[in-house]
Enzyme design. Structure first.
Site: not given
Length: 652
Positions: A334, A363, A381, A383, A385, A465, A511
């Site tokens: 992000c 991670r 991911q 992912d 935005h 979320k 997100h």
């Protein structure tokens, strides 16, 4: 007298000091049998605890989520009592309820064995049969510390010493066993019933710190009824058969090894599955106006400090020292996407901007927490935005939710539960910002027609979320998709656009992920289908297998035709009996086996065997090609073709 308010809004007066159990008896006989505790105001109480003042009142039933939680906590206490009776030298530490059961951490120099678990489980049943009353007592802190130290329970004494001053020290007594606990608990051990089982032994550090003593963690499961217990054990057996690690090996999809802890070695078939899934999502989001980007893996510490991740996620980040700089591998995408947004002046007319990345993140998960593909250190991911104006938030939320639900349906997941996670205790941003974010995300969820439950305190540190939980083929829940509304990070990283009035404004930032981590979703996908994938996404869709060498030339012709039709096929010309080949290919979960021999070569036919079927179908080769190519069309392209055909027919 005191006034008791019931969930239906009615009020009744009762004598002061009446217990929840006594009130339940006035309501119905069946309710008394099902009751495990009561809720007084917003606090859970023992059924036997006196009620001294006016209160809102609710009976907690044993088969409710809260009731099951209490049953499982009681099972942990019964287990601890069994431990102290059979192994008095063991020290007990903590024993919480968890999903589907409980665990208890114990300190003992000698390791527990499976045989010990059998003895402990038998003693637990004896304790239940004794029907020992559980009584709540409030102790002086000093008395409690001295008592547990005198019993050799040093861990319990440490827990009490570390409790905040003023905390009430509550003790529960059952028979000769005494334990520190907030409660609530059942009135007696007999009310627990016999629907429990000890499952396994694992290791744990005291208070999760590797510098502390190593404990033995015993896991158990507990249920409202013995039927529920048996159903659960049956699900576990089925889950073991579907285990993605086992199937991954049998199907030659991937492997993992100690030299790359938490990372995946994808084999050709597994990587094919990965790419098919990734490209499916890529096609779906491309149709929704997302643009794909790629951002760096390694960024300076100062960048993560500004974004807030250094403070919140430092322990989970891999850090690299480079000369006079401290760098970190990105744990998420992000902040990087905001850097792309900030390049060049953005107008209100440019919004929304939907930015996607299949970006690798790292991670530093503890090695003990890693588990196959479901918990890894290196992950990707789906992912994205969305940068938008506040007046666009509700519509962008609606569009994403509809996209996500459509994806899940096409991938074979019909049941989806939605939870709304609001502000966590530790968070960034003022309360007024959170008030606005929570209100706007809820408005978007309503516009999407979603029904949801509250998951209090579980929002991201920067915003609330929506969590999307899938139910798989054997009834397990998996939280995959998420949509998070963030007003904080655009402020921290100075993202802005020019409004219609010529002034600068902060964009709202959504997100979002649909599959979540691809590695984890593939594990879920493998287990949901037990490796028997729909044809469109099967890594190998068909294998041409010969009966004898006389069919080799024709087998090559069939194989070439399958490949020319765009099907993922393999050729099996091994000098093995056909029954052996079929068994082996079935173990690999090959959807179709095309058996050919001399007879099939002469007739230009194929003996078609479908995975899971006993019979075979004799078809002309061209008919087989047509059948497989039609079945192999991905669902989103099939839907597109159907819509195109409908439009064509309307214009005829």
């Amino acid at each position: 007298m005191i006034t008791i308010r019931f969930p239906d809004g009615s009020n009744r007066e009762f004598p002061k000091g009446i217990t929840g159990w006594e009130i339940a008896k006035t309501l119905s006989t069946s309710l008394v049998k099902e009751a495990v505790a009561v809720r007084i105001q917003d606090e859970l109480w023992d059924l036997t605890r006196p009620i001294e003042s006016d209160a809102a009142f609710e009976v907690i039933k044993r088969n409710s989520d809260t009731g099951l939680d209490i049953l499982r906590h009681d099972a942990a206490h019964v287990f601890a009592e069994a431990v102290k009776e059979l192994y008095p030298e063991a020290q007990i530490t903590i024993g919480p309820s968890i999903q589907d059961g409980f665990y208890y951490d114990l300190y003992r120099e000698e390791s527990f064995t499976p045989e010990d678990l059998k003895r402990l489980e038998e003693r637990m049943h004896e304790i239940v049969n004794r029907d020992e009353p559980l009584t709540r007592e409030v102790w002086d802190r000093k008395k409690a510390i001295e008592f547990f130290k005198s019993q050799g329970e040093l861990f319990k004494a440490e827990i009490i010493e570390d409790l905040p001053p003023g905390d009430e020290i509550t003790i529960y007594r059952q028979g000769n066993f005494v334990d520190l606990c907030r409660g609530p608990h059942l009135p007696s051990t007999g009310k627990l019933g016999h629907a429990f089982k000890l499952m396994k032994i694992a290791g744990a550090y005291w208070r999760g710190d590797q510098n502390n003593p190593v404990l033995q963690r015993v896991y158990g499961t507990a249920w409202s009824t013995e039927k529920d217990l048996q159903d659960y054990l049956t699900r576990l057996e089925e889950a073991e058969k579907r285990d993605h690690r086992k199937l991954g090996k049998e199907m030659d999809l991937f492997h993992m090894q100690e030299e790359a802890v938490g990372s995946v070695f994808w084999h050709p078939k597994g990587w094919t599955l990965y790419r098919l899934l990734e490209n499916y999502i890529r096609d779906k989001i491309s149709q929704e106006g997302y643009e794909e980007v790629k951002t760096p893996q390694l960024l300076d510490k100062s960048f993560w400090e500004t974004s807030g991740h250094w403070e919140k996620f430092r322990d989970s980040m891999f850090v690299v020292e480079d000369e006079d700089k401290t760098l970190a591998l990105k744990p998420m995408n992000c902040p990087c996407h905001i850097q792309i947004f900030r390049q060049g002046l953005k107008s209100y007319r440019d919004l929304p901007i939907r930015m996607a990345e299949f970006g690798a993140c790292m991670r530093n998960e503890r090695s003990g927490a890693l588990q196959g593909l479901t918990r890894v250190r290196s992950m990707v991911q789906d992912d994205a935005h969305i940068f938008c104006r506040e007046d666009q938030l509700a519509d962008e939320t609606r569009k994403f939710c509809l996209l996500l639900l459509n994806v899940y349906r096409e991938l074979g997941f019909e049941e989806v539960v939605v939870k709304f996670a609001d502000r966590p205790p530790v968070r960034a941003g003022e309360d007024a910002v959170w008030d606005k974010a929570e209100a706007q995300l809820e408005a978007g969820a309503r516009k999407a027609g979603l029904s949801y439950t509250l998951n209090p305190g579980e929002g991201a540190f920067y915003g609330p979320k929506l969590e999307f939980i899938l139910k798989d083929a054997i009834g397990r829940d998996w939280q995959c998709g998420t949509l998070q509304l963030d007003f904080v990070m655009p402020e921290r990283l100075d993202a802005s656009y020019i409004g219609e009035d010529g002034k600068k404004y902060r964009p709202a930032m959504l997100h979002r992920a649909i599959l979540g981590t691809l590695e984890r979703f593939i594990a879920i996908f493998i287990e949901h289908y037990a490796g028997k994938f729909p044809l469109w996404i099967a890594p190998v869709q068909a294998v041409v297998a010969t009966i004898t060498q006389e069919g080799d030339d024709y087998a090559r012709k069939v194989f070439d035709k399958l490949k020319a039709a765009g099907l993922r096929a393999e050729l099996d010309l091994r000098n093995e009996k056909i029954n052996y080949k079929v068994r082996e290919l079935s173990l690999q979960k090959i959807p179709y086996i095309l058996v050919v021999g001399k007879r099939e070569a002469e007739a230009e036919t194929v003996a078609l065997r479908k995975l899971g079927g006993e019979a075979q179908e004799i078809l002309a080769l061209d008919a087989v090609i047509d059948k497989l190519t039609n079945e192999a069309i991905p669902p989103h392209k099939r839907n597109h073709l159907e819509k195109t055909e409908q439009r064509r027919l309307l214009h005829i």
